[in-house]
Design a protein around this motif. Structure first.
Motif, PDB file in Angstrom:
ATOM      1  N   LEU A 180      -1.533  35.862  24.651  1.00 51.51           N
ATOM      2  CA  LEU A 180      -2.107  34.576  24.244  1.00 51.51           C
ATOM      3  C   LEU A 180      -2.942  33.969  25.363  1.00 51.51           C
ATOM      4  O   LEU A 180      -4.020  33.419  25.109  1.00 51.51           O
ATOM      5  N   ALA A 181      -2.434  34.089  26.607  1.00 53.55           N
ATOM      6  CA  ALA A 181      -3.169  33.529  27.745  1.00 53.55           C
ATOM      7  C   ALA A 181      -4.489  34.262  27.945  1.00 53.55           C
ATOM      8  O   ALA A 181      -5.539  33.642  28.165  1.00 53.55           O
ATOM      9  N   GLY A 182      -4.445  35.610  27.871  1.00 52.50           N
ATOM     10  CA  GLY A 182      -5.664  36.385  28.065  1.00 52.50           C
ATOM     11  C   GLY A 182      -6.708  36.084  27.009  1.00 52.50           C
ATOM     12  O   GLY A 182      -7.886  35.863  27.328  1.00 52.50           O
ATOM     13  N   ILE A 183      -6.291  36.058  25.740  1.00 51.05           N
ATOM     14  CA  ILE A 183      -7.229  35.764  24.654  1.00 51.05           C
ATOM     15  C   ILE A 183      -7.726  34.325  24.734  1.00 51.05           C
ATOM     16  O   ILE A 183      -8.909  34.053  24.511  1.00 51.05           O
ATOM     17  N   ALA A 184      -6.826  33.391  25.084  1.00 54.91           N
ATOM     18  CA  ALA A 184      -7.219  31.985  25.194  1.00 54.91           C
ATOM     19  C   ALA A 184      -8.276  31.795  26.274  1.00 54.91           C
ATOM     20  O   ALA A 184      -9.242  31.029  26.093  1.00 54.91           O
ATOM     21  N   VAL A 185      -8.110  32.487  27.399  1.00 57.63           N
ATOM     22  CA  VAL A 185      -9.098  32.390  28.475  1.00 57.63           C
ATOM     23  C   VAL A 185     -10.450  32.922  28.010  1.00 57.63           C
ATOM     24  O   VAL A 185     -11.496  32.307  28.260  1.00 57.63           O
ATOM     25  N   ILE A 186     -10.437  34.056  27.314  1.00 50.77           N
ATOM     26  CA  ILE A 186     -11.684  34.628  26.807  1.00 50.77           C
ATOM     27  C   ILE A 186     -12.362  33.665  25.836  1.00 50.77           C
ATOM     28  O   ILE A 186     -13.569  33.408  25.921  1.00 50.77           O
ATOM     29  N   VAL A 187     -11.579  33.128  24.920  1.00 53.75           N
ATOM     30  CA  VAL A 187     -12.120  32.180  23.932  1.00 53.75           C
ATOM     31  C   VAL A 187     -12.703  30.953  24.620  1.00 53.75           C
ATOM     32  O   VAL A 187     -13.820  30.506  24.316  1.00 53.75           O
ATOM     33  N   LEU A 188     -11.948  30.390  25.560  1.00 48.14           N
ATOM     34  CA  LEU A 188     -12.376  29.167  26.251  1.00 48.14           C
ATOM     35  C   LEU A 188     -13.656  29.405  27.034  1.00 48.14           C
ATOM     36  O   LEU A 188     -14.586  28.581  26.999  1.00 48.14           O
ATOM     37  N   LEU A 189     -13.723  30.523  27.743  1.00 51.87           N
ATOM     38  CA  LEU A 189     -14.898  30.802  28.560  1.00 51.87           C
ATOM     39  C   LEU A 189     -16.137  31.038  27.698  1.00 51.87           C
ATOM     40  O   LEU A 189     -17.244  30.603  28.049  1.00 51.87           O
ATOM     41  N   ILE A 190     -15.963  31.719  26.557  1.00 48.46           N
ATOM     42  CA  ILE A 190     -17.107  32.003  25.689  1.00 48.46           C
ATOM     43  C   ILE A 190     -17.567  30.748  24.949  1.00 48.46           C
ATOM     44  O   ILE A 190     -18.768  30.459  24.872  1.00 48.46           O
ATOM     45  N   THR A 191     -16.612  29.997  24.402  1.00 47.17           N
ATOM     46  CA  THR A 191     -16.966  28.864  23.542  1.00 47.17           C
ATOM     47  C   THR A 191     -17.239  27.575  24.311  1.00 47.17           C
ATOM     48  O   THR A 191     -18.220  26.888  24.045  1.00 47.17           O
ATOM     49  N   LYS A 192     -16.380  27.253  25.260  1.00 48.99           N
ATOM     50  CA  LYS A 192     -16.491  25.980  25.975  1.00 48.99           C
ATOM     51  C   LYS A 192     -17.487  26.048  27.122  1.00 48.99           C
ATOM     52  O   LYS A 192     -18.342  25.177  27.292  1.00 48.99           O
ATOM     53  N   GLY A 240     -12.503  46.476  11.186  1.00 52.38           N
ATOM     54  CA  GLY A 240     -13.905  46.119  11.010  1.00 52.38           C
ATOM     55  C   GLY A 240     -14.100  45.016   9.989  1.00 52.38           C
ATOM     56  O   GLY A 240     -14.903  44.095  10.190  1.00 52.38           O
ATOM     57  N   ALA A 241     -13.352  45.078   8.891  1.00 58.24           N
ATOM     58  CA  ALA A 241     -13.439  44.027   7.872  1.00 58.24           C
ATOM     59  C   ALA A 241     -12.975  42.692   8.444  1.00 58.24           C
ATOM     60  O   ALA A 241     -13.599  41.645   8.210  1.00 58.24           O
ATOM     61  N   GLY A 242     -11.887  42.703   9.196  1.00 61.04           N
ATOM     62  CA  GLY A 242     -11.391  41.468   9.797  1.00 61.04           C
ATOM     63  C   GLY A 242     -12.365  40.863  10.792  1.00 61.04           C
ATOM     64  O   GLY A 242     -12.458  39.642  10.926  1.00 61.04           O
ATOM     65  N   SER A 243     -13.136  41.716  11.470  1.00 65.94           N
ATOM     66  CA  SER A 243     -14.065  41.226  12.496  1.00 65.94           C
ATOM     67  C   SER A 243     -15.250  40.473  11.909  1.00 65.94           C
ATOM     68  O   SER A 243     -16.000  39.830  12.649  1.00 65.94           O
ATOM     69  N   LEU A 244     -15.438  40.539  10.585  1.00 65.75           N
ATOM     70  CA  LEU A 244     -16.566  39.854   9.937  1.00 65.75           C
ATOM     71  C   LEU A 244     -16.180  38.503   9.344  1.00 65.75           C
ATOM     72  O   LEU A 244     -17.045  37.771   8.862  1.00 65.75           O
ATOM     73  N   PHE A 245     -14.908  38.154   9.376  1.00 61.14           N
ATOM     74  CA  PHE A 245     -14.407  36.982   8.658  1.00 61.14           C
ATOM     75  C   PHE A 245     -15.049  35.685   9.158  1.00 61.14           C
ATOM     76  O   PHE A 245     -15.082  35.389  10.348  1.00 61.14           O
ATOM     77  N   PHE A 246     -15.579  34.893   8.256  1.00 63.19           N
ATOM     78  CA  PHE A 246     -16.063  33.522   8.453  1.00 63.19           C
ATOM     79  C   PHE A 246     -16.779  33.299   9.790  1.00 63.19           C
ATOM     80  O   PHE A 246     -16.273  32.653  10.708  1.00 63.19           O
ATOM     81  N   SER A 247     -17.991  33.820   9.879  1.00 61.09           N
ATOM     82  CA  SER A 247     -18.853  33.511  11.026  1.00 61.09           C
ATOM     83  C   SER A 247     -19.164  32.018  11.031  1.00 61.09           C
ATOM     84  O   SER A 247     -19.526  31.451  10.005  1.00 61.09           O
ATOM     85  N   HIS A 248     -19.006  31.393  12.198  1.00 64.08           N
ATOM     86  CA  HIS A 248     -19.308  29.953  12.275  1.00 64.08           C
ATOM     87  C   HIS A 248     -20.045  29.645  13.572  1.00 64.08           C
ATOM     88  O   HIS A 248     -20.735  30.511  14.118  1.00 64.08           O
ATOM     89  N   VAL A 249     -19.904  28.431  14.094  1.00 58.28           N
ATOM     90  CA  VAL A 249     -20.802  27.957  15.151  1.00 58.28           C
ATOM     91  C   VAL A 249     -20.644  28.674  16.484  1.00 58.28           C
ATOM     92  O   VAL A 249     -21.484  28.492  17.377  1.00 58.28           O
ATOM     93  N   ASN A 250     -19.595  29.452  16.673  1.00 58.58           N
ATOM     94  CA  ASN A 250     -19.473  30.188  17.937  1.00 58.58           C
ATOM     95  C   ASN A 250     -20.012  31.615  17.846  1.00 58.58           C
ATOM     96  O   ASN A 250     -19.798  32.430  18.735  1.00 58.58           O
ATOM     97  N   ASP A 251     -20.731  31.912  16.767  1.00 58.40           N
ATOM     98  CA  ASP A 251     -21.288  33.247  16.557  1.00 58.40           C
ATOM     99  C   ASP A 251     -22.814  33.181  16.656  1.00 58.40           C
ATOM    100  O   ASP A 251     -23.455  32.366  15.992  1.00 58.40           O
ATOM    101  N   ALA A 252     -23.399  34.053  17.496  1.00 58.65           N
ATOM    102  CA  ALA A 252     -24.852  34.058  17.662  1.00 58.65           C
ATOM    103  C   ALA A 252     -25.560  34.358  16.338  1.00 58.65           C
ATOM    104  O   ALA A 252     -26.638  33.814  16.063  1.00 58.65           O
TER     105      ALA A 252
END
Length: 465
Positions: A30-42, A411-423
């Motif tokens: 959770l910590a590793g993924i949270a850091v990745i998410v925070l750095l990419i999005t925030k 692969g199907a899961g990786s396409l779910f609901f693209s939103h504002v954090n997706d280029a």
């Protein structure tokens, strides 16, 4: 615990680099993924750097010595780039030759000339599927947007009625069909058979593209009825060319690597004898490296020379195709490093042990993990690689077909609901001249439909293959 070298880690990925308990490992993930998410999005940090930092945080929280966490990451990065980097590069070269020679425009123009008004949305999804086979999603958008806008304008169509089918065709290829980076990386991570994955991927991709494309576009056009933005209609690549390759030879060139890989898969099933001469020949001919390399060499003549390109022009086209994919290669490689850190920390083994008591399909579990990471990071590639690393141990006892279905579930899961954090979200928004709300109601819903239809198809196929 004795020191583990990079070679030892590569040879025995199931050996944990820590002796942490399940709770600590869960927190580490959770910590590793949270850091990745925070750095990419925030903080808007590049995904390559975010994945490196996230991997080190994961290892540290899991209690691994820093040198061993670094060794795990380096091993995963090297293995992933070695396994998929060359294929991604070859795919980029093929896509660039297809675009610059006017071959992509030839496919588009030929199909549109034969399609009636009612068939136009179906023609668009077919065009996108063919054009999107060897090229990246972003490149596909750039290639097809001029066509989408021109068709919508000249035929007086709602932009969504034409645009959504094209986007659906591209997106399905990107998420489910190798040689795109995400599926290739997942195939490498779970040790799936590429030919079988490709064959089953096509079976799932067709209904997904139809439902999320021509059928959904009827509703999308009612929800968001907009005209093509005039300022976004650019000049097409082939408009400056005196000639371009024919339709038949262009399609044959694009489909050549697919046919070669599928032929290998068919021979593996029919012959089923690794020592047999025929199977050994097709193991070479149908390997992804040889298939894509053959297609690139053939494309230099069937596409490049047919467009009147000199040797120098072909060489410059090949060279210019490699620069833009540097970022993709780094992200895929770093994703492989994060995956290996997960595995070497014992996270994969932990999931294997815990999931034994869960009353949930492994395929559905893989899809849910990919969905979660996709929603958090916005990157389909990061979601695919990370989810593949987490569920890789679960593939050990799977059959060849079910391992391929595991790749497709991810692969199907990786396409779910693209939103504002997706280029991709912002590319579609700007090209189509929509606001955020309109993009969510069209593009984001379309992506979700592909994801849901994809996992339903995977689960249904798992019952019969």
């Amino acid at each position: 615990m004795p020191h583990l070298s990079v070679e030892m880690l590569a040879a025995d990925a199931t050996t944990p680099i820590t002796s942490a308990g399940h709770a600590q490992l869960g927190i580490a993930v959770l910590a590793g993924i949270a850091v990745i998410v925070l750095l990419i999005t925030k903080f808007k940090l590049h995904a390559f750097l975010s994945l490196i930092i996230g991997s080190l945080v994961l290892g540290a929280v899991a209690g691994a010595p820093l040198d061993k966490a670094i060794a795990s990451f380096s091993t995963g990065l090297g293995t992933t780039v070695a396994g998929t980097g060359v294929l991604i590069a070859l795919g980029a070269v093929l896509g660039k030759l297809l675009a610059d020679s006017g071959g992509a425009d030839q496919i588009v123009d030929t199909i549109l000339a034969k399609a009636g008004r009612r068939a136009m949305p179906w023609a668009m999804v077919l065009i996108a599927g063919i054009v999107g086979l060897p090229i990246f999603f972003e490149v596909g958008i750039v290639l097809l947007i001029p066509v989408v806008l021109l068709v919508a304008k000249r035929g007086n169509f709602s932009l969504m009625r034409i645009g959504i089918p094209a986007l659906a065709g591209l997106s399905v290829m990107h998420g489910l069909i190798p040689p795109h980076p995400g599926p290739l990386a997942a195939i490498d991570a779970v040790k799936a058979n590429l030919g079988v994955t490709l064959a089953l991927g096509v079976v799932i991709a067709i209904p997904a593209a139809i439902i999320a494309g021509p059928l959904f576009s009827r509703y999308a056009a009612r929800w968001v009825d907009i005209a093509p933005p005039e300022k976004m209609i650019p000049q097409r690549t082939s408009d400056d060319l005196q000639k371009r390759p024919g339709f038949g030879i262009t399609v044959a060139t694009v489909l050549l690597p697919v046919v070669m890989m599928l032929a290998k898969a068919l021979v593996d099933v029919v012959v089923d004898d690794p020592a047999h001469t025929v199977q050994r020949i097709f193991d070479v001919v149908g390997s992804p490296l040889i298939a894509l390399l053959t297609a690139v060499v053939v494309a230099m003549f069937t596409l490049g020379r047919s467009a009147g390109f000199t040797r120098g022009r072909i060489a410059s086209t090949v060279e210019s195709s490699l620069g833009p994919i540097a970022g993709v290669l780094l992200i895929v490689g770093a994703g492989g490093g994060f995956k290996q850190t997960l595995v070497d920390s014992g996270v994969g083994q932990m999931i294997l042990e815990i999931s034994k008591d869960w009353n949930i399909s492994t395929l559905l579990l893989a899809w849910l993990i990919a969905v979660t990471i996709r929603l958090a990071t916005g990157s389909a590639t990061v979601a695919t690689i990370s989810a593949a690393g987490l569920v890789a141990p679960l593939a050990a006892e799977m059959s060849t077909t079910h391992t391929a279905l595991l790749v497709l579930a991810i692969g199907a899961g990786s396409l779910f609901f693209s939103h504002v954090n997706d280029a991709g979200f912002w590319m579609v928004k700007e090209y189509f001249g929509m606001d955020v709300g309109q993009t969510l109601k069209t593009w984001s819903v379309m992506e979700t439909l592909i994801s849901v239809v994809g996992i339903v198809g995977v689960l249904l196929l798992s019952l019969v293959v």
